[in-house]
Design a protein around this motif. Sequence first.
Motif: not given
Length: 545
Positions: A504-507, A528-530, A536-537
């Motif tokens: 999975t990815v976070s943005a 914002a990514l942090y 919870g990613r």
Amino acid sequence: MTDAAASVALAPKPSIDELLDACEVSSMDGRHREGAEQAEEVLLRPGVTPTEQAYARHLLSLHRLRLGEHEASVKEGLLALEFLTGSGDLVRQSKLHCILALAFTETHLNETALRHAVSALDAARACDSPTLEFWALSRAGMVHEALGDPQYGLELGRQALALARTLDDPEARFAGLNNLGDACLTVARAQLAQGQSASLALQEALALVEESVQMAHEQAHSFWEMIARTNLVSILIELERYVEAREQAGLVKGLAQAQSSRYMELSNDAQLAEIVRAEGNLDEAVTMMEAQLADPDAEQNPALIIELHKSLFEMHKASGRFEQALAHHEQMDVRMLDMTIQTAGLQSQMLINTIEIEHAHHEAERSRIEAQMERIRAEELDHEAHTDPLTRLPNRRALDRELPPLMGDERAKPLCAAMIDLDHFKRVNDEYGHATGDQVLTAMSNLLRAVTRDTDLAVRVGGEEFLLIFAHTSLEQAELVCERLLASVRTYPWETIAPGLTCTVSAGVSQLKPFEVVSEWLARSDAALYEAKRAGRDRVSLAPA
């Protein structure tokens, strides 16, 4: 300085276009010395374009040919042809190939002449010009005749004349008639030399040349008429119609004197002597030919001098004057040897010039290719320097080059930046190995490309972190794109890379503010990514407006 001289001095020089037009008129009028000077003046003019140079060299090649300067004609013709071949000007290519075919034929380089005749014909047919095709066929016929195949030369001459009769072009029709008549005469003489009947060939030659004489007279073209009547005299001698031959020779002499053509006068005198010889008056013919040999102007025509010595040898031998016959035979041999040496030297120089021009062309082409290869290599090096070697996405260096101009382009706004990070990527490397991790990064780059447009940027900024820059995109639209990206990552068949693998990815997304600098803008995307990671990613987080 007189008023007239001052007026001439103050008169404006003709333009390059005016000089070229005048040079072409000089060609049509037969003023070849003047035409050559005009072409050379064009070549010396500052600012002359490559096209104008090629045109001037084309005309200069023709003028040099008509002046008997075959080496210079070939050199200028090849230089012009080099440019015209690249420009795709098929009309001038065909005309130049015809000039070169004639120049090489007259210097007995017949194989080279044939190549140019064939090229002239190909170019003429490619541009669908019947007039050019006529001239190319005519030249090809002359070359085949010089190569010792008069019958095929005759066939090409017939094709050329048939084509000329369909054209509204008096020059082509006259040349077709006269050239074919001359070819028929050559065949007839070969037949007579072999003891065969030449009646049909001579009758065809007579009909053709009589038509060309009539046409030249109707056109009031003295030069054409002089050439045609000269051929007619030769045919009438072979037909043993000496009274008519003498009458025609007298007309030629008058035309030659009116044209101030000493060259044609000498040829005419030789024909008159041949008529006297054919009538059986050998002593009178000997006297006439001896007088012609003593004329200083005869040195302008080496081939004529050889023919005179040959005829005098034959007549003295037939009369039993063997000492005189031997003397003329020796002179004939000396002259033939001199002419052979001169021709061989001219041929060598022409071939050397051809090789030098071709070598210069190859060197220029090689330099062009080398420069092109250097340019391609520089582009490849630049591409490599700005491309991530694993994912083939632009790298941070490319981002530093491309992002500032994009930020300054009002037409690209609004701009949004999305910082993308693979969740728990260290675990992928630890559990599956770095090779599998590289495959994940490569697959991720393809998923990023799928959600970006040509106007967007997808960059690998380091490790498992990527940056997307969206042009013409609001914060809400950028969020939707990132949500589609996250969904495509969740549903990607990662197990095809390694059993049990999931990713999975976070943005984190931010929109560029007015007057905001790069570091501040991207720092807000990082924040914002942090926030997405902390929440919870596998989610998208937006930076505050």
